[in-house]
Scaffold this motif. Structure first.
Motif, PDB file in Angstrom:
ATOM      1  N   VAL A  12       0.911  -1.075   0.018  1.00 62.12           N
ATOM      2  CA  VAL A  12      -0.028   0.009  -0.114  1.00 62.12           C
ATOM      3  C   VAL A  12       0.990   1.307   0.091  1.00 62.12           C
ATOM      4  O   VAL A  12       1.835   1.380   0.862  1.00 62.12           O
ATOM      5  CB  VAL A  12      -0.923  -0.223   1.281  1.00 62.12           C
ATOM      6  N   ARG A  13       0.859   2.216  -0.951  1.00 58.65           N
ATOM      7  CA  ARG A  13       1.602   3.320  -1.066  1.00 58.65           C
ATOM      8  C   ARG A  13       0.670   4.630  -1.275  1.00 58.65           C
ATOM      9  O   ARG A  13      -0.314   4.625  -1.749  1.00 58.65           O
ATOM     10  CB  ARG A  13       2.452   3.171  -2.482  1.00 58.65           C
ATOM     11  N   GLN A  14       1.202   5.476  -0.214  1.00 68.49           N
ATOM     12  CA  GLN A  14       0.203   6.636  -0.141  1.00 68.49           C
ATOM     13  C   GLN A  14       0.446   7.621  -1.511  1.00 68.49           C
ATOM     14  O   GLN A  14       1.826   7.579  -1.859  1.00 68.49           O
ATOM     15  CB  GLN A  14       0.544   7.481   1.039  1.00 68.49           C
ATOM     16  N   ARG A  15      -0.382   8.250  -1.909  1.00 71.89           N
ATOM     17  CA  ARG A  15      -0.216   9.338  -3.085  1.00 71.89           C
ATOM     18  C   ARG A  15      -0.660  10.501  -2.490  1.00 71.89           C
ATOM     19  O   ARG A  15      -1.409  10.679  -1.908  1.00 71.89           O
ATOM     20  CB  ARG A  15      -1.113   8.848  -4.453  1.00 71.89           C
ATOM     21  N   PHE A  16       0.227  11.323  -3.222  1.00 72.99           N
ATOM     22  CA  PHE A  16       0.007  13.003  -2.656  1.00 72.99           C
ATOM     23  C   PHE A  16      -1.250  13.378  -3.510  1.00 72.99           C
ATOM     24  O   PHE A  16      -1.469  13.238  -4.679  1.00 72.99           O
ATOM     25  CB  PHE A  16       1.114  13.771  -3.056  1.00 72.99           C
ATOM     26  N   ALA A  17      -2.434  14.028  -2.657  1.00 70.42           N
ATOM     27  CA  ALA A  17      -3.453  14.648  -3.344  1.00 70.42           C
ATOM     28  C   ALA A  17      -3.912  15.676  -2.400  1.00 70.42           C
ATOM     29  O   ALA A  17      -3.681  15.577  -1.305  1.00 70.42           O
ATOM     30  CB  ALA A  17      -4.432  13.588  -3.378  1.00 70.42           C
ATOM     31  N   MET A  18      -4.321  16.913  -2.658  1.00 79.02           N
ATOM     32  CA  MET A  18      -4.612  17.909  -2.156  1.00 79.02           C
ATOM     33  C   MET A  18      -5.906  17.755  -1.234  1.00 79.02           C
ATOM     34  O   MET A  18      -6.009  18.240   0.097  1.00 79.02           O
ATOM     35  CB  MET A  18      -4.852  19.295  -2.789  1.00 79.02           C
ATOM     36  N   THR A  19      -6.982  17.427  -1.602  1.00 77.92           N
ATOM     37  CA  THR A  19      -8.087  17.194  -0.839  1.00 77.92           C
ATOM     38  C   THR A  19      -8.633  15.737  -0.392  1.00 77.92           C
ATOM     39  O   THR A  19      -9.857  15.656   0.121  1.00 77.92           O
ATOM     40  CB  THR A  19      -9.348  17.856  -1.764  1.00 77.92           C
ATOM     41  N   THR A  20      -7.798  14.726  -0.643  1.00 79.30           N
ATOM     42  CA  THR A  20      -8.303  13.475  -0.379  1.00 79.30           C
ATOM     43  C   THR A  20      -6.979  12.885  -0.095  1.00 79.30           C
ATOM     44  O   THR A  20      -5.967  12.945  -0.173  1.00 79.30           O
ATOM     45  CB  THR A  20      -8.711  12.651  -1.585  1.00 79.30           C
ATOM     46  N   ASN A  21      -7.207  11.810   0.847  1.00 78.94           N
ATOM     47  CA  ASN A  21      -6.066  10.801   0.967  1.00 78.94           C
ATOM     48  C   ASN A  21      -6.136   9.417   0.112  1.00 78.94           C
ATOM     49  O   ASN A  21      -7.455   9.142  -0.305  1.00 78.94           O
ATOM     50  CB  ASN A  21      -6.174  10.229   2.381  1.00 78.94           C
ATOM     51  N   ARG A  22      -5.070   9.367  -0.624  1.00 75.25           N
ATOM     52  CA  ARG A  22      -5.063   8.436  -1.640  1.00 75.25           C
ATOM     53  C   ARG A  22      -4.097   7.409  -1.589  1.00 75.25           C
ATOM     54  O   ARG A  22      -2.880   7.682  -1.282  1.00 75.25           O
ATOM     55  CB  ARG A  22      -4.930   8.878  -3.164  1.00 75.25           C
ATOM     56  N   TYR A  23      -4.488   6.126  -1.839  1.00 75.40           N
ATOM     57  CA  TYR A  23      -3.549   4.965  -1.630  1.00 75.40           C
ATOM     58  C   TYR A  23      -3.620   4.023  -2.966  1.00 75.40           C
ATOM     59  O   TYR A  23      -4.683   3.816  -3.300  1.00 75.40           O
ATOM     60  CB  TYR A  23      -3.937   4.098  -0.303  1.00 75.40           C
TER      61      TYR A  23
END
Length: 189
Positions: A12-23
């Motif tokens: 599981v890798r977190q992705r950068f996003a301004m308004t959401t948590n993305r994985y």
């Protein structure tokens, strides 16, 4: 009846996003690194009732599973994990009292129940009382019989990267993925 999905190891890798948590969810490749993309998870920040939806790919055209809080404001919040048709395939909850010094979660699925806790008491205390970024965090979940269900290990990196091991074939990949994302998204890591 929902068909179970089993994957013994995934990332599981977190992705950068301004308004959401993305994985992003990845299966391992032949060399043990990140291989095929298995899905994308998205959690809207500041939602009144916590919910995370998992999609089949970046287009987000097909929701394939998710988890949602049973109640809006609850310190011992419980979360139902559902398949793409809305059928429950698992459940987890944070144990608020036990988590004061060491985060603890309970997990349930067809044929098993278990408890997961931070592996290191020292790291748990450092996380709570010292501002040390990028601590590696490990959770071990065991069944009622003490046998391992799954483990989730956060690597010491700038963006969160978790390796999830699932030795118990009764634990559906979707439930394991929901718990792994929840450890990060719901605990604000």
């Amino acid at each position: 009846m929902t068909q179970q999905m089993y994957l013994p190891t995934f990332f599981v890798r977190q992705r950068f996003a301004m308004t959401t948590n993305r994985y992003e969810l990845y299966a391992p490749d032949a060399g043990g690194g990140q291989g095929q993309l298995y899905g994308l998870a998205e959690q809207k920040r500041f939602a009144f009732k916590e919910q995370v939806t998992f999609f089949s790919d970046d287009s987000k055209s097909r929701a394939v599973f998710g988890f949602k809080a049973r109640r809006a404001l609850d310190l011992n919040a419980g979360y139902d994990v559902t398949d793409e048709s809305g059928q429950q395939i698992g459940f987890f909850r944070k144990d608020f009292g036990a988590s004061l010094l060491r985060s603890t979660f309970h997990i349930e699925g067809p044929g098993y129940t278990g408890t997961g806790q931070e592996r290191s008491q020292v790291v748990a205390l450092l996380r709570r009382f010292a501002d040390i970024p990028f601590l590696p965090i490990h959770f071990d979940f065991v069944g009622a019989d003490g046998a391992p269900l799954l483990s989730i290990e956060r690597q010491a990196t700038v963006r969160d990267l978790y390796t999830v091991q699932v030795p118990d074939q009764r634990v559906d990949f979707r439930v394991a993925a929901a718990v792994a994302v929840a450890l990060d998204a719901l605990m604000s890591r």
